[in-house]
Each structure stands twice: as structure tokens, then as C-alpha cells.
Design a protein around this motif. Structure first.
Motif, PDB file in Angstrom:
ATOM      1  N   PHE A   1       0.943  -1.179  -0.129  1.00 33.68           N
ATOM      2  CA  PHE A   1      -0.081  -0.359  -0.170  1.00 33.68           C
ATOM      3  C   PHE A   1       0.949   1.406  -0.372  1.00 33.68           C
ATOM      4  O   PHE A   1       2.736   0.719  -0.088  1.00 33.68           O
ATOM      5  CB  PHE A   1      -0.792   0.403   1.084  1.00 33.68           C
ATOM      6  N   VAL A   2       0.298   2.264  -0.407  1.00 33.09           N
ATOM      7  CA  VAL A   2       1.057   3.423  -0.032  1.00 33.09           C
ATOM      8  C   VAL A   2       0.277   4.812   0.350  1.00 33.09           C
ATOM      9  O   VAL A   2      -0.951   4.326   1.540  1.00 33.09           O
ATOM     10  CB  VAL A   2       0.168   4.779  -2.197  1.00 33.09           C
ATOM     11  N   THR A   3       1.363   5.209   1.432  1.00 31.43           N
ATOM     12  CA  THR A   3       0.849   5.765   3.296  1.00 31.43           C
ATOM     13  C   THR A   3       1.444   6.966   2.774  1.00 31.43           C
ATOM     14  O   THR A   3       2.872   7.021   2.295  1.00 31.43           O
ATOM     15  CB  THR A   3       0.837   4.712   4.010  1.00 31.43           C
ATOM     16  N   ASP A   4       1.408   8.100   3.760  1.00 27.78           N
ATOM     17  CA  ASP A   4       2.017   8.620   4.254  1.00 27.78           C
ATOM     18  C   ASP A   4       2.772   8.545   5.348  1.00 27.78           C
ATOM     19  O   ASP A   4       2.718   8.799   6.185  1.00 27.78           O
ATOM     20  CB  ASP A   4       0.783  10.045   5.002  1.00 27.78           C
ATOM     21  N   GLY A   5       4.048   9.397   4.596  1.00 20.31           N
ATOM     22  CA  GLY A   5       5.344   8.630   4.841  1.00 20.31           C
ATOM     23  C   GLY A   5       5.406  10.226   6.294  1.00 20.31           C
ATOM     24  O   GLY A   5       6.715   9.638   7.541  1.00 20.31           O
ATOM     25  N   ASN A   6       4.578  11.384   6.622  1.00 21.59           N
ATOM     26  CA  ASN A   6       4.555  11.943   8.316  1.00 21.59           C
ATOM     27  C   ASN A   6       3.333  11.409   8.779  1.00 21.59           C
ATOM     28  O   ASN A   6       3.659  12.268   9.734  1.00 21.59           O
ATOM     29  CB  ASN A   6       4.805  13.293   7.288  1.00 21.59           C
ATOM     30  N   ASP A   7       2.946  10.326   8.963  1.00 25.11           N
ATOM     31  CA  ASP A   7       2.105  10.264   9.501  1.00 25.11           C
ATOM     32  C   ASP A   7       3.055  10.084  10.620  1.00 25.11           C
ATOM     33  O   ASP A   7       3.635   8.786  10.869  1.00 25.11           O
ATOM     34  CB  ASP A   7       1.026   8.501   8.846  1.00 25.11           C
ATOM     35  N   GLN A   8       1.939  10.231  11.731  1.00 26.05           N
ATOM     36  CA  GLN A   8       2.657  10.353  13.425  1.00 26.05           C
ATOM     37  C   GLN A   8       2.925   9.012  13.791  1.00 26.05           C
ATOM     38  O   GLN A   8       3.215   8.599  14.910  1.00 26.05           O
ATOM     39  CB  GLN A   8       1.895  11.472  14.282  1.00 26.05           C
ATOM     40  N   GLY A   9       1.823   8.167  13.100  1.00 23.76           N
ATOM     41  CA  GLY A   9       2.133   6.860  14.065  1.00 23.76           C
ATOM     42  C   GLY A   9       2.958   6.221  13.530  1.00 23.76           C
ATOM     43  O   GLY A   9       3.273   4.457  14.182  1.00 23.76           O
ATOM     44  N   LEU A  10       3.330   6.493  12.506  1.00 29.41           N
ATOM     45  CA  LEU A  10       4.791   6.037  11.621  1.00 29.41           C
ATOM     46  C   LEU A  10       6.123   5.536  13.001  1.00 29.41           C
ATOM     47  O   LEU A  10       6.415   6.723  13.566  1.00 29.41           O
ATOM     48  CB  LEU A  10       5.653   6.027  10.462  1.00 29.41           C
ATOM     49  N   TYR A  11       6.444   3.921  13.372  1.00 23.13           N
ATOM     50  CA  TYR A  11       7.473   4.711  13.603  1.00 23.13           C
ATOM     51  C   TYR A  11       9.089   3.334  13.011  1.00 23.13           C
ATOM     52  O   TYR A  11       8.200   2.026  12.781  1.00 23.13           O
ATOM     53  CB  TYR A  11       7.928   3.845  15.114  1.00 23.13           C
ATOM     54  N   LYS A  12      10.123   3.468  13.438  1.00 24.85           N
ATOM     55  CA  LYS A  12      11.462   2.558  13.094  1.00 24.85           C
ATOM     56  C   LYS A  12      10.711   1.160  13.361  1.00 24.85           C
ATOM     57  O   LYS A  12      11.433   1.355  14.527  1.00 24.85           O
ATOM     58  CB  LYS A  12      12.885   3.903  13.072  1.00 24.85           C
ATOM     59  N   ALA A  13      11.490   0.391  12.845  1.00 25.31           N
ATOM     60  CA  ALA A  13      11.829  -1.041  13.468  1.00 25.31           C
ATOM     61  C   ALA A  13      13.178  -1.606  13.261  1.00 25.31           C
ATOM     62  O   ALA A  13      12.800  -1.549  11.681  1.00 25.31           O
ATOM     63  CB  ALA A  13      10.821  -2.199  12.358  1.00 25.31           C
ATOM     64  N   ASP A  14      13.936  -1.536  14.040  1.00 26.85           N
ATOM     65  CA  ASP A  14      15.414  -2.013  13.771  1.00 26.85           C
ATOM     66  C   ASP A  14      15.981  -3.452  14.479  1.00 26.85           C
ATOM     67  O   ASP A  14      15.424  -3.396  15.301  1.00 26.85           O
ATOM     68  CB  ASP A  14      16.431  -0.656  14.490  1.00 26.85           C
ATOM     69  N   LYS A  15      16.325  -3.560  13.325  1.00 34.46           N
ATOM     70  CA  LYS A  15      16.478  -5.244  13.368  1.00 34.46           C
ATOM     71  C   LYS A  15      18.249  -5.300  14.333  1.00 34.46           C
ATOM     72  O   LYS A  15      18.355  -6.270  14.554  1.00 34.46           O
ATOM     73  CB  LYS A  15      16.370  -6.193  12.584  1.00 34.46           C
ATOM     74  N   ASN A  16      18.638  -4.242  14.164  1.00 36.53           N
ATOM     75  CA  ASN A  16      19.977  -4.429  15.329  1.00 36.53           C
ATOM     76  C   ASN A  16      19.847  -4.901  17.235  1.00 36.53           C
ATOM     77  O   ASN A  16      20.445  -4.728  17.876  1.00 36.53           O
ATOM     78  CB  ASN A  16      20.547  -3.427  14.773  1.00 36.53           C
ATOM     79  N   VAL A  17      17.931  -3.703  17.349  1.00 34.83           N
ATOM     80  CA  VAL A  17      17.594  -3.715  18.574  1.00 34.83           C
ATOM     81  C   VAL A  17      16.771  -5.198  18.980  1.00 34.83           C
ATOM     82  O   VAL A  17      17.293  -5.073  20.315  1.00 34.83           O
ATOM     83  CB  VAL A  17      16.735  -2.761  18.980  1.00 34.83           C
ATOM     84  N   ALA A  18      16.137  -4.946  17.458  1.00 38.32           N
ATOM     85  CA  ALA A  18      14.843  -6.526  18.611  1.00 38.32           C
ATOM     86  C   ALA A  18      14.337  -7.352  16.517  1.00 38.32           C
ATOM     87  O   ALA A  18      14.724  -6.472  15.849  1.00 38.32           O
ATOM     88  CB  ALA A  18      13.726  -5.984  18.356  1.00 38.32           C
ATOM     89  N   PRO A  19      14.729  -8.392  17.006  1.00 39.58           N
ATOM     90  CA  PRO A  19      13.588  -8.988  15.942  1.00 39.58           C
ATOM     91  C   PRO A  19      12.133  -8.251  15.959  1.00 39.58           C
ATOM     92  O   PRO A  19      12.129  -7.509  16.134  1.00 39.58           O
ATOM     93  CB  PRO A  19      13.262 -10.397  16.256  1.00 39.58           C
TER      94      PRO A  19
END
Length: 341
Positions: free
Chosen positions: A105-123
Motif C-alpha cells: 500500500f501507499v501511505t503518508d510518510g509523515n504519519d505520526q503513527g509510523l515508527y522505525k523497526a530496527d533489526k539491530n535492537v530487536a527482531p
């Protein structure tokens, strides 16, 4: 144009358990052309959560119902395939508590609900559990409403489930005696042997009420984490200590009833104990999320807290997995893997 599948609600459910006939899988053409600040996301993992059931019925609630024929939304982790937003680059993994049940899907990159999923921190699945809405619910509800103190007794209903497993472990880290309630010996063993709870109680045992009384006879109950309601809770309320706290997270025993659940009146228990019961929605504590996420990630990487997942594979498993939430088949957080990372 790209062909993609999504899952929609076919009709509102007035009462009773949702069934496969209440959903429909549709295939549509996706225009991958991006506008300003838009991103193209491929769904990798999708969460199924009990609160979604409330959005399948019409009526007053804390969030609007799903629209018939449109994609159902829940927590998800995806990978960015195209980006027209300076905040995100191709290949980034991102999560949101309101991603659609849609392959891409296409979505707004500035959506405040988005957060980074960093594989270096956790699966990546952790970003739908410990480091996602589930973890925020457990941590914020327990610390802000439960206010646990070392040496207190914490009872957790649905202690082997997605939220309950984290509540109990946080309670142990703080120094509480933790009693988990679940529906089988396997789940009770999981709570005590894997998660470190002090006691596991099987609510399906014919002696459940007596079992609760025995394990809290000397301590009483300082905090009762409410996930379930019904007869499970009825057995706990008589044992509340003075100034006990009850974070009201859910009442899954009532979600699919055709009529209002009727049981013992709770006011006298609350009055006698000067107890507090408070319902809450996790987004009431959105300002606490950064600190909560940092603390939970730290504990996870120190090996102080576990994050149990039950992972199913395939887009066709989304609906069956959601329906299975209401028969207590799984341990921990139920997640569906849609595509390879």
C-alpha cells in the motif's frame, strides 16, 4: 499497476463470535505512483488483536468502526519499497498500529503513527509486541495505574497472552510477587518456567476459586491486571487489599456475547478496600511511549524480559488467526508473517 490483496469486513457483527463469512478478500490494482511525502510499503508482519473485534460492530466506542468493504487495520511491520519522503529511505523497516490488512500500500510518510523497526535492537516481530502497542499497553497501564511496588502481589488475568506476559515480567523486575491466570497446564507452566511468574493458576480447574484463595491467603491482592472479566475476575475481587489498584485493559470474556454480561456487583468490593479501578486506552499515554520503549528494549537486550510470539505464515492465515484469539489456543503474541524480510 500491481495486483494486491486486502481483507475487508463484509458486514457488521451485532453479537456473537465473528466468523469467516464476515470477511472478504479482495484483489485490486495498486497505483505505485507516489505523491509528495508518500511511501510504498510492502507488508511483512501483521498483528491480530482482540480490540479489533470492537471495531466490527456499530455503536458508541472509543474508536470508530471499520468501513464495510475497506481494509481492516491493525498493527503491522513493513518494508519501504519506494519513498518520496525525506524521513524514510528504500529498505527501511517501519511499523504502525494502524496498517491495513493489505499486501502492499501507499501511505503518508509523515504519519505520526509510523515508527522505525530496527533489526539491530530487536527482531521485527517485537515491534508488534514488546516494542509495539502491546508493550506500551502493558508498561504504561501497569506503571501509571497499577503503580507497582516491591513486595506487592500482582495478579494477571490472561497471563500467558500478548499483554499479560509483559505485565507479569515487568512486575517481577520491579519486585512484585506475580500470579498469572491462564486456561491450561501448558500455559501455567509457560508462565512459571519461561516467564518467571511465581504461580500459575488454571481457571478451567474445578477448584479455581479455591486455588485463588489459597495462593493469596497470606498476601491479598495489591494489583489485579484485568484482561478478561467474567467469572475469572469474580474469584479475585474478594481478596483485594486496602488501596488495591485494577488497571482495566480488556474484558475479552464479554466481547462476543449476544447480551450484556451479568455477574456479582463489584462496588462493595471496591468500597471495602478503597480500591481503584480504571479503564484506559493505550494512546492516553502516548507521551510516555519513548521512555517505555527505551526501557523495554533495554530489559530485552539484558535478557531480563522475554517476548513470546506465535507466528503463522501466509496472508490466508490472517482471518483464521484472528478468530483463534477467542479460543485461547496460542502463547504470547499472535503474529502473521506475510512476506520475507
Amino acid at each position: 499497476m500491481t495486483k494486491v490483496k486486502f481483507i475487508a469486513l463484509k458486514n457488521y457483527i451485532k453479537g456473537g463470535f465473528p466468523q469467516e463469512k464476515d470477511f472478504e478478500t479482495k484483489e485490486v490494482d495498486l497505483d505505485e505512483t507516489l505523491g509528495n511525502n508518500q511511501i510504498l510499503v510492502k507488508l511483512i508482519y501483521i498483528s491480530v488483536d482482540p480490540y479489533v473485534r470492537g471495531r466490527m460492530s456499530e455503536g458508541k466506542s472509543y474508536i470508530h468502526p471499520f468501513k464495510i468493504g475497506e481494509a481492516i487495520e491493525c498493527g503491522g511491520v513493513g518494508k519501504i519499497e519506494k519513498s518520496n519522503c525525506s524521513k524514510w529511505k528504500v529498505g527501511d523497516y517501519i511499523a504502525n498500529n494502524q496498517f491495513p490488512w493489505k499486501e502492499k500500500f501507499v501511505t503518508d510518510g509523515n504519519d505520526q503513527g509510523l515508527y522505525k523497526a530496527d533489526k539491530n535492537v530487536a527482531p521485527l516481530p517485537c515491534y508488534l509486541s514488546l516494542l509495539g502497542m502491546t508493550g506500551m499497553t502493558a508498561y504504561c497501564g501497569l506503571t501509571e495505574i497499577g503503580e507497582p511496588k516491591k513486595g506487592e502481589t500482582l495478579v494477571v488475568s490472561a497471563g500467558s497472552g500478548a499483554v499479560g506476559q509483559i505485565v507479569g515480567q515487568v512486575g517481577k523486575i520491579i519486585g512484585c510477587r506475580v500470579i498469572g491466570i491462564a486456561g491450561s497446564k501448558e500455559k501455567c507452566d509457560f508462565m512459571t518456567k519461561e516467564l518467571g511468574f511465581d504461580v500459575g493458576i488454571n481457571y478451567k480447574s474445578p477448584t479455581y476459586k479455591e486455588d485463588i484463595g489459597k495462593v493469596v491467603a497470606q498476601t491479598g491482592v495489591d494489583i489485579y491486571w484485568e484482561n478478561v472479566g467474567g467469572e475469572i475476575t469474580d474469584a479475585v475481587l474478594p481478596h483485594l487489599n486496602k488501596l488495591a489498584r485494577i488497571p482495566l485493559c480488556g474484558v475479552i470474556s464479554s466481547y462476543n456475547k449476544n447480551e450484556l454480561d451479568v455477574g456479582p456487583r463489584i462496588q462493595m468490593y471496591l468500597l471495602k478496600a478503597s480500591a481503584k479501578i480504571q479503564g484506559f486506552i493505550v494512546f492516553h499515554y502516548i507521551d510516555k511511549f519513548p521512555a517505555a520503549s527505551k526501557q523495554l528494549a533495554e530489559w530485552y537486550n539484558q535478557g531480563k524480559i522475554k517476548d513470546q510470539h506465535s507466528i503463522k505464515n501466509g496472508f490466508d492465515q490472517v482471518v483464521p488467526s484472528f478468530l483463534s484469539l477467542f479460543n485461547s489456543e496460542h502463547l504470547g503474541k499472535l503474529i502473521i508473517k506475510i512476506a520475507d524480510e
